[in-house]
Motif scaffolding. Structure first.
Motif, PDB file in Angstrom:
ATOM      1  N   THR A   1       0.804  -1.163  -0.009  1.00  0.00           N
ATOM      2  CA  THR A   1      -0.107  -0.064   0.124  1.00  0.00           C
ATOM      3  C   THR A   1       1.162   1.284   0.051  1.00  0.00           C
ATOM      4  OG1 THR A   1      -1.682  -1.219   1.544  1.00  0.00           O
ATOM      5  CG2 THR A   1      -1.815   1.036   1.103  1.00  0.00           C
ATOM      6  N   VAL A   2       0.816   2.134  -0.873  1.00  0.00           N
ATOM      7  CA  VAL A   2       1.414   3.355  -1.090  1.00  0.00           C
ATOM      8  C   VAL A   2       0.378   4.416  -1.082  1.00  0.00           C
ATOM      9  CG1 VAL A   2       2.900   4.632  -2.321  1.00  0.00           C
ATOM     10  CG2 VAL A   2       3.247   2.132  -2.301  1.00  0.00           C
ATOM     11  N   ASP A   3       0.591   5.344   0.100  1.00  0.00           N
ATOM     12  CA  ASP A   3      -0.299   6.612   0.086  1.00  0.00           C
ATOM     13  C   ASP A   3      -1.875   5.879  -0.037  1.00  0.00           C
ATOM     14  OD1 ASP A   3       1.748   8.268   0.304  1.00  0.00           O
ATOM     15  OD2 ASP A   3       1.841   8.325  -1.739  1.00  0.00           O
ATOM     16  N   GLY A   4      -2.091   5.014   0.563  1.00  0.00           N
ATOM     17  CA  GLY A   4      -3.506   4.509   0.761  1.00  0.00           C
ATOM     18  C   GLY A   4      -3.684   3.543  -0.405  1.00  0.00           C
ATOM     19  N   ALA A   5      -3.107   3.675  -1.536  1.00  0.00           N
ATOM     20  CA  ALA A   5      -3.518   2.684  -2.766  1.00  0.00           C
ATOM     21  C   ALA A   5      -2.779   1.617  -2.885  1.00  0.00           C
ATOM     22  CB  ALA A   5      -3.238   3.644  -4.081  1.00  0.00           C
ATOM     23  N   LYS A   6      -3.346   0.439  -3.164  1.00  0.00           N
ATOM     24  CA  LYS A   6      -2.715  -0.721  -3.397  1.00  0.00           C
ATOM     25  C   LYS A   6      -1.960  -0.908  -4.740  1.00  0.00           C
ATOM     26  CE  LYS A   6      -4.375  -5.405  -4.475  1.00  0.00           C
ATOM     27  NZ  LYS A   6      -5.520  -6.335  -4.333  1.00  0.00           N
TER      28      LYS A   6
ATOM     29  N   GLU B   1      -0.065   2.315   8.216  1.00  0.00           N
ATOM     30  CA  GLU B   1      -0.636   2.576   6.763  1.00  0.00           C
ATOM     31  C   GLU B   1       0.075   1.700   5.616  1.00  0.00           C
ATOM     32  OE1 GLU B   1      -0.731   6.871   6.140  1.00  0.00           O
ATOM     33  OE2 GLU B   1      -1.761   6.847   7.953  1.00  0.00           O
ATOM     34  N   CYS B   2       1.264   0.823   6.523  1.00  0.00           N
ATOM     35  CA  CYS B   2       2.163   0.161   5.530  1.00  0.00           C
ATOM     36  C   CYS B   2       1.578  -1.322   5.728  1.00  0.00           C
ATOM     37  CB  CYS B   2       3.655   0.088   6.152  1.00  0.00           C
ATOM     38  SG  CYS B   2       4.875  -0.574   5.043  1.00  0.00           S
TER      39      CYS B   2
END
Ligand SMILES: [Zn+2]
Length: 187
Positions: free
Chosen positions: A21-26, A149-150
């Motif tokens: 997940t990067v900045d909330g996006a998969k 978040e990671c």
């Protein structure tokens, strides 16, 4: 993509980390059978024994395996019951045997060969790695990145066993900046 980019320090955790997940996006690292084969080259010991072309269905098989192993690794880490039968069924899909081969320089080499469907045989070393991780590694060294978040996992091979982040670049620095701002705001 090299294995070190996946930050897991263990093939089974690198497998889990091929989706992140990067900045909330998969972010999915694999979009083709060839992507999976290329990834296997980065983690496999006997990379030269891998086929030149990926068998059809490798992407689907690898993604399904990844999510099944994610469940097992998380259960083990969280102290929940581990579905050993499911893990053994995965291991049984591609039984291993030892084969002696002539190397190009005339020497003899001992290599692992796997029975079973082509996709299962290719993924078998990763299944074995997962079995080792679950059964033989110290579970306090199997860690999730502390950034909430990671989603990345790693095996903490540091001497002090104080590793907290998948990588300083991805999450460690971010945390430092955030706590610096917090301290500044509180001052
Ligand atoms: Zn992280």
């Amino acid at each position: 993509m090299s294995a070190s980019e996946l930050h897991g320090d263990h093939p089974a955790l690198d497998l889990l980390n091929t989706v992140m997940t990067v900045d909330g996006a998969k972010v999915e690292r694999w979009t083709s059978d060839g992507d999976v084969l290329a990834w296997l080259r980065t983690v496999a010991d006997g990379a030269d024994s891998l086929p030149a072309r990926a068998p059809a269905g490798l992407l689907d098989a690898a993604r399904a395996l990844r999510e099944q192993l994610r469940g097992l690794v998380a259960a083990r880490k969280d102290g929940a019951p581990v579905d050993v039968a499911a893990l053994n069924a995965l291991l049984a899909r591609a039984p291993r045997r030892l084969v002696v081969m002539h190397a190009e320089d005339g020497a003899l080499r001992l290599v692992n060969a796997y029975e079973g469907a082509a996709t299962d045989a290719l993924l078998a070393p990763v299944v074995e790695a997962a079995a080792h991780l679950l059964a033989e590694e110290k579970q306090d060294l199997v860690k999730r990145c502390e950034n909430p978040e990671c989603t990345l996992w790693f095996l903490d091979k540091s001497k002090s066993h104080q590793r907290r982040w998948c990588s300083m670049g991805l999450c460690g620095n971010r945390h430092k900046v955030a706590s610096f701002r917090k301290r500044k705001a509180a001052a």
